[in-house]
Design an enzyme around this catalytic site. Structure first.
Site, PDB file in Angstrom:
ATOM      1  N   THR A 289      -4.669   2.906  -1.621  1.00  0.00           N
ATOM      2  CA  THR A 289      -4.620   3.123  -0.101  1.00  0.00           C
ATOM      3  C   THR A 289      -4.208   4.297   0.462  1.00  0.00           C
ATOM      4  OG1 THR A 289      -2.259   2.287   0.363  1.00  0.00           O
ATOM      5  CG2 THR A 289      -4.006   0.579   0.081  1.00  0.00           C
ATOM      6  N   CYS A 290      -4.475   4.452   1.838  1.00  0.00           N
ATOM      7  CA  CYS A 290      -4.185   5.764   2.466  1.00  0.00           C
ATOM      8  C   CYS A 290      -2.685   5.893   2.996  1.00  0.00           C
ATOM      9  CB  CYS A 290      -5.145   6.145   3.716  1.00  0.00           C
ATOM     10  SG  CYS A 290      -6.886   6.260   2.773  1.00  0.00           S
ATOM     11  N   ASP A 291      -1.750   4.931   2.738  1.00  0.00           N
ATOM     12  CA  ASP A 291      -0.416   5.205   2.999  1.00  0.00           C
ATOM     13  C   ASP A 291       0.355   5.774   2.147  1.00  0.00           C
ATOM     14  OD1 ASP A 291       2.400   4.437   3.727  1.00  0.00           O
ATOM     15  OD2 ASP A 291       1.507   3.117   5.082  1.00  0.00           O
TER      16      ASP A 291
END
Ligand SMILES: *Cc1c(COP(=O)(O)O)cnc(C)c1O
Length: 376
Positions: free
Chosen positions: A323-325
């Site tokens: 994910t983009c976290d």
């Protein structure tokens, strides 16, 4: 990995990370708990894995259930569980949920303060309550200290308040911390519990139950003591502190019941380096903290990760999710050894994932679907 899981993965190839749980392992874990603690009733902690097949199996085997919400109570009842075998064990409950559980027939509730006792007295009259006491959680890899339970010195007051409001002051509960590797961790809490029993008896109220909580470990990378050792240590502590007046006891295993029963098949999405001189690879999987591996928070739980190339030369890498976290990194402080020959597209098997994975997986962060689960 069990043969049944191996066969399932071979026959059912599909994309995406997926958890596969072998019910044979759950069955044998239940039997091991029943044998190690023969006079203790088992209340399976539903939050560890509420898959209907698991609840149904445990219900048929005679298990009771520790629940934290109406959602979990509904799941247990849908699996055939009856309210007399359900504990509403969360110390933080809305009054309307206490009322709803009571309407269904639930009569056992956890408390850790007078305000919660008052809610129960209002909408669940005559029910049994047990008071949770604080426990420091040392020796546990996933401690649960601070948030739940009151100081032991306050417990008699909470229980006496319950008694005065017409509830049954039933007993004491504690949780020694999840993934507890020290079999002696129950000793101190039982000493404290016995002191509370004596204090209550002096007030003319006889408690009858000690809820020993969960904490029984799953086998991750480190070896763990066998469940018989826990049973022996707990029995020794009960004898030592309660003499020949051992109270009714219950346990609430979650991780120890289902952790070792499941594994996740995942895939390598990318392997890269951050600079030409960087000698550490970053390995990105199609599952991370938000896809179900939330217990890698602070690298607390270190899952065994297997690949088909484990015989090759191994080198440390950072493992991260898709994910983009930027919080979605599994292991970095303590890098993880993976084969140097590992390639994009390779499958990896993450072991001992039967507990606390599906329930932690997010609904659709970045559009990734929740963790798929198969119970076989
Ligand atoms: C989570 C929880 C459990 C289960 O703990 P494990 O360490 O997974 O066995 C038991 N009791 C309560 C009250 C819990 O909140």
């Amino acid at each position: 990995m069990t043969d049944r899981i191996r066969q399932f993965l071979r026959r059912n190839r599909e994309d995406g990370p997926r958890l596969v749980v072998d019910t044979d392992v759950v069955r044998s874990n239940y039997n091991a708990f029943a044998k190690a603690l023969p006079d203790t009733r088992v209340f399976y902690a539903v939050k560890a894995n509420p898959a209907p097949e698991i609840l149904k199996l445990l219900n048929e085997m005679g298990s009771c259930f520790d629940t934290a919400s109406m959602g979990e109570i509904d799941l247990v009842m849908a699996a055939g569980g009856t309210p007399d075998r359900i504990s509403f064990g969360n110390t933080i409950k809305k009054e309307k949920d206490i009322a709803a559980a009571y309407q269904l027939g639930v009569r056992l509730f956890a408390v850790d303060c007078e305000a919660e006792v008052e809610k129960i007295a209002r909408v669940a009259p005559g029910s049994k309550v047990f008071c949770r006491i604080l426990c420091d959680g040392s020796g546990a890899e996933w401690p649960l200290s601070r948030k739940f339970g009151c100081a032991p010195e306050m417990a008699p007051q909470v229980l006496e308040h319950a008694h005065k409001l017409g509830l049954v002051a039933h007993g004491i509960s504690f949780h020694v911390g999840s993934q507890q590797n020290n079999v002696k961790a129950w000793d101190r809490a039982l000493k404290t519990s016995a002191a509370i029993f004596r204090e209550m008896a002096e007030r003319g109220i006889n408690l009858s139950m000690v809820n020993l909580g969960g904490g029984f470990p799953a086998q991750y990378l480190r070896d763990i003591p066998k469940v018989e050792k826990y049973g022996q240590a707990i029995f020794t502590a009960l004898r030592k502190h309660f003499g020949n007046r051992i109270p009714e006891t219950i346990i609430e295993p979650g991780r120890g019941m289902v952790g070792g029963a499941g594994m996740i098949e995942a895939e390598v999405v990318l392997i890269s380096k951050k600079s030409a001189s960087d000698n550490q690879r970053w390995v990105y999987l199609d599952i991370g903290k938000f896809g179900g591996l939330a217990e890698t928070m602070e690298e607390a739980i270190r899952y065994p990760i297997r690949t088909e190339k484990d015989g090759d030369v191994m080198a440390p890498c950072v493992i991260a999710g898709p994910t983009c976290d930027s919080a979605d990194v599994l292991y970095e402080k303590t890098p993880y050894l993976l084969p140097v020959s590992l390639e994009i597209g390779d499958k990896v098997l993450i072991e001992a994932c039967g507990a606390y994975t599906t329930t932690y997986s997010s609904v659709a962060f970045n559009g990734f679907a929740p963790l798929k689960s198969y119970v076989i």
